[in-house]
Design a protein around this motif. Structure first.
Motif, PDB file in Angstrom:
ATOM      1  N   ALA A 207       0.831  -1.209   0.000  1.00 55.75           N
ATOM      2  CA  ALA A 207       0.000   0.000   0.000  1.00 55.75           C
ATOM      3  C   ALA A 207       0.863   1.256   0.000  1.00 55.75           C
TER       4      ALA A 207
ATOM      5  N   ASP B 199      -7.250   0.763   6.107  1.00 58.21           N
ATOM      6  CA  ASP B 199      -6.705   1.867   5.304  1.00 58.21           C
ATOM      7  C   ASP B 199      -5.733   1.335   4.249  1.00 58.21           C
TER       8      ASP B 199
ATOM      9  N   ARG C  52      -5.996   1.675   0.224  1.00 53.95           N
ATOM     10  CA  ARG C  52      -4.938   2.265  -0.602  1.00 53.95           C
ATOM     11  C   ARG C  52      -4.469   1.287  -1.682  1.00 53.95           C
TER      12      ARG C  52
END
Ligand SMILES: Cc1cc2nc3c(=O)[nH]c(=O)nc-3n(C[C@H](O)[C@H](O)[C@H](O)COP(=O)(O)O)c2cc1C
Length: 199
Positions: A107, A144, A148
């Motif tokens: 990510a 998160d 991403r």
């Protein structure tokens, strides 16, 4: 037949998914390029009782006698391996299982080892990259990182097998996840009955 498929095995639970995926790809005549992280080796030992020597890898260590087809292994820190470069054309990459550590690196666009570098190459070249995390429950940082990675072009395919295809054995659950990965790679497979198929 696709160009070679890259598989990275990292230190998340679910090593059996990776082994089955490799078996099916090789049986289908698909060339496979493989790298395994040291934590991935530990999980393989813990979950499957297999001793895989990352410095002297042989396919039998992972696949037993069933090993067939073209399996090319690359040590985890070997940045000279073909899969470290975008000029080596592939049919896609699967990180299976994908640890939170490796997910985080992908990510962030980090390339601290060959698996992370190959994943970064697949993103920059706009090639298929399938990540198979297993973690549960999910922390906000992990969610998160998933977001991403998804926005960067990866497919997040959690190892969450369905139970609606007639489950009798653990292998049926394994095959559910492997079939979904193969579908993402657009590799024909009949590992499990599909919803809507005649019984
Ligand atoms: C038996 C075992 C199971 C593990 N399962 C998971 C898991 O399901 N998910 C995860 O993110 N990490 C898991 N870990 C921790 C990772 O292996 C560890 O975070 C490691 O740094 C991952 O490194 P890698 O991504 O380079 O393989 C597990 C570790 C062990 C020893």
């Amino acid at each position: 037949m696709l160009p070679p498929i890259v598989i990275g095995i990292t230190g998340a639970s679910g090593a059996r998914y990776a082994v089955r995926l490799i078996e099916v790809l090789l049986r289908a005549g698909q060339e496979v390029h493989l790298s395994i992280s040291p934590s991935g080796r530990e999980v393989i030992r813990q979950e499957m009782g297999l001793e895989v020597d990352l410095d002297a890898f042989r396919p039998e260590m992972l696949l037993g006698a069933s090993g067939e087809g073209v399996l090319r292994y690359h040590p985890y820190q070997d940045f000279m391996a073909p899969i470290a470069s975008g000029s080596f054309v592939t049919g896609g990459m699967v990180v299976c299982p994908c640890s939170g550590t490796t997910l985080s690196a992908i990510a962030a666009g980090a390339s601290g080892n060959l698996i992370q570098r190959a994943a970064e190459v697949h993103l920059k070249e706009r090639r298929r990259l399938v990540l198979v995390p297993r973690e549960t429950p999910l922390s906000l940082p992990t969610m998160d990182n998933m977001r991403r990675a998804h926005q960067a072009g990866a497919v997040l395919l959690p190892a969450s097998p369905g139970w609606y295809h007639g489950v009798n054995r653990v292998d049926d659950l394994v095959d559910f996840v492997v079939a979904r990965i193969l579908d993402q790679l657009e590799i024909k497979n009949e590992l499990i009955p599909r919803w809507g198929d005649a019984p």
